[in-house]
Design a protein around this motif. Structure first.
Motif, PDB file in Angstrom:
ATOM      1  N   ARG A 114      -5.335  -9.631  -1.668  1.00 15.86           N
ATOM      2  CA  ARG A 114      -4.913  -9.501  -0.276  1.00 15.86           C
ATOM      3  C   ARG A 114      -3.738 -10.405   0.072  1.00 15.86           C
ATOM      4  O   ARG A 114      -2.841 -10.023   0.815  1.00 15.86           O
ATOM      5  CB  ARG A 114      -6.083  -9.811   0.663  1.00 15.86           C
ATOM      6  CG  ARG A 114      -7.125  -8.716   0.688  1.00 15.86           C
ATOM      7  CD  ARG A 114      -8.203  -8.986   1.706  1.00 15.86           C
ATOM      8  NE  ARG A 114      -8.969 -10.185   1.375  1.00 15.86           N
ATOM      9  CZ  ARG A 114      -8.864 -11.348   2.001  1.00 15.86           C
ATOM     10  NH1 ARG A 114      -8.015 -11.499   2.994  1.00 15.86           N
ATOM     11  NH2 ARG A 114      -9.609 -12.369   1.640  1.00 15.86           N
ATOM     12  N   HIS A 160       1.063  -7.598  -2.101  1.00 13.56           N
ATOM     13  CA  HIS A 160       1.868  -6.769  -1.201  1.00 13.56           C
ATOM     14  C   HIS A 160       2.902  -7.599  -0.447  1.00 13.56           C
ATOM     15  O   HIS A 160       3.687  -7.062   0.338  1.00 13.56           O
ATOM     16  CB  HIS A 160       0.993  -5.979  -0.224  1.00 13.56           C
ATOM     17  CG  HIS A 160       0.226  -6.824   0.749  1.00 13.56           C
ATOM     18  ND1 HIS A 160       0.794  -7.342   1.888  1.00 13.56           N
ATOM     19  CD2 HIS A 160      -1.071  -7.216   0.755  1.00 13.56           C
ATOM     20  CE1 HIS A 160      -0.116  -8.029   2.560  1.00 13.56           C
ATOM     21  NE2 HIS A 160      -1.261  -7.975   1.878  1.00 13.56           N
ATOM     22  N   LYS A 166       2.708  -0.960  -0.641  1.00 11.63           N
ATOM     23  CA  LYS A 166       1.245  -1.122  -0.522  1.00 11.63           C
ATOM     24  C   LYS A 166       0.494   0.091  -1.065  1.00 11.63           C
ATOM     25  O   LYS A 166      -0.588   0.439  -0.596  1.00 11.63           O
ATOM     26  CB  LYS A 166       0.838  -1.402   0.931  1.00 11.63           C
ATOM     27  CG  LYS A 166       1.497  -2.628   1.527  1.00 11.63           C
ATOM     28  CD  LYS A 166       1.067  -2.810   2.984  1.00 11.63           C
ATOM     29  CE  LYS A 166       1.661  -4.074   3.592  1.00 11.63           C
ATOM     30  NZ  LYS A 166       3.145  -4.017   3.675  1.00 11.63           N
ATOM     31  N   TYR A 206      -3.007  -0.540  -2.484  1.00  7.52           N
ATOM     32  CA  TYR A 206      -3.939  -0.819  -1.384  1.00  7.52           C
ATOM     33  C   TYR A 206      -4.362   0.481  -0.695  1.00  7.52           C
ATOM     34  O   TYR A 206      -5.523   0.643  -0.306  1.00  7.52           O
ATOM     35  CB  TYR A 206      -3.287  -1.782  -0.390  1.00  7.52           C
ATOM     36  CG  TYR A 206      -2.898  -3.097  -1.021  1.00  7.52           C
ATOM     37  CD1 TYR A 206      -3.741  -4.203  -0.940  1.00  7.52           C
ATOM     38  CD2 TYR A 206      -1.701  -3.235  -1.731  1.00  7.52           C
ATOM     39  CE1 TYR A 206      -3.392  -5.403  -1.550  1.00  7.52           C
ATOM     40  CE2 TYR A 206      -1.343  -4.431  -2.346  1.00  7.52           C
ATOM     41  CZ  TYR A 206      -2.195  -5.510  -2.260  1.00  7.52           C
ATOM     42  OH  TYR A 206      -1.857  -6.690  -2.870  1.00  7.52           O
ATOM     43  N   LEU A 242      -4.531   2.458   4.266  1.00  2.00           N
ATOM     44  CA  LEU A 242      -4.782   1.019   4.195  1.00  2.00           C
ATOM     45  C   LEU A 242      -6.098   0.702   4.878  1.00  2.00           C
ATOM     46  O   LEU A 242      -6.396   1.208   5.962  1.00  2.00           O
ATOM     47  CB  LEU A 242      -3.654   0.246   4.891  1.00  2.00           C
ATOM     48  CG  LEU A 242      -2.297   0.194   4.184  1.00  2.00           C
ATOM     49  CD1 LEU A 242      -1.320  -0.587   5.054  1.00  2.00           C
ATOM     50  CD2 LEU A 242      -2.418  -0.455   2.812  1.00  2.00           C
ATOM     51  N   GLY A 293      -8.319  -5.526  -0.572  1.00  2.00           N
ATOM     52  CA  GLY A 293      -7.883  -5.219  -1.926  1.00  2.00           C
ATOM     53  C   GLY A 293      -9.002  -4.703  -2.802  1.00  2.00           C
ATOM     54  O   GLY A 293      -9.912  -4.026  -2.348  1.00  2.00           O
TER      55      GLY A 293
END
Length: 244
Positions: A46, A80, A103, A106, A114, A151
């Motif tokens: 993360r 990220h 991302k 993710y 996300l 994550g």
């Protein structure tokens, strides 16, 4: 095993990543090139400064010789955001780190979207267990960057054979189980995991997670206090999430 996976291999194999640490110039790398020759453990963190992410990196870095040397696999981390990545790599990971600017990894963990931890994370008993575990581990973090995006972890077969194992972070600090990852690596590599390594990982995992912070009463009090704080926050104000 594949039937239990939520992520499809096609969602990660063509992701463009940036190799940016320890190189003369940044280079774009396509994800499947990372594991084209060797099965790979891919940890999607993360935030480089997050104490939970650093704890997870430190745990798996401790098993690097088993996974990389004995089993002939690779281990990489995905971030990220670049901020703090140099310290993360030098002090906690000691391996390759790639930047995922879009991302995409993710999003793959969230089925195309996300997954962002909100205030509800703070009233989850699991979060408090994770926090107590982390405090006892002695791994510290900072407050730089965005730690709200959740994550996870993948183990990917060599070539284009697909994903062998996945761990999807549901609550801040929900790190992957080292014994389960080692066992999955053993299945993928065909190399029996050293019993001493597995026993050590299991013992560490048990010690880390047997933290039910004091009692269920104590958890309830913390959850109630957090809920009071949430209720006191104006609904029109943007949520200021702690960058864990």
């Amino acid at each position: 095993m594949a039937s239990t996976l939520k992520t499809q291999y096609k969602d990660i194999k063509d992701i463009s990543l940036v190799d940016f640490l320890g190189v003369e110039a940044e280079q774009t790398v396509v994800a499947h090139d990372i594991w084209k020759d060797k099965a790979t453990v891919v940890i999607v963190i993360r935030r480089p400064g997050c104490q939970f992410c650093r704890e997870e990196a430190k745990i798996f870095d401790g098993h690097r010789s088993t996974i990389e040397q004995s089993m002939g696999m690779k281990m990489v981390c995905i971030v990220h955001e670049k901020e703090g990545s140099d310290v993360f790599q030098k002090e906690f990971w000691h391996g390759k780190v790639y930047h995922d600017p879009t991302k995409a990894f993710y999003k793959a963990l969230g089925g195309g979207h996300l997954r962002v931890g909100g205030w509800g994370q703070l009233i989850s008993p699991s979060f408090w267990v994770n926090l107590v575990r982390n405090k006892k581990s002695g791994v510290k973090g900072n407050f730089e960057g965005d730690g709200s995006i959740l994550g996870g972890l993948y183990i990917v077969h060599a070539g284009d054979q697909g994903i062998a194992y996945e761990h999807i972070e549901k609550v801040w600090g929900d790190i992957a189980s080292a014994p389960k990852v080692l066992e999955a690596c053993s299945r993928v590599s065909g190399v029996a995991v050293n019993e001493a390594s597995l026993a050590k990982a299991a013992e560490e995992h048990e010690n880390l997670h047997e933290r039910m912070a004091n009692s269920s009463v104590g958890q309830a009090k913390r959850a109630a206090a957090t809920q009071d704080a949430v209720d006191a926050t104006p609904s029109t104000a943007p949520a200021q999430l702690p960058p864990l």
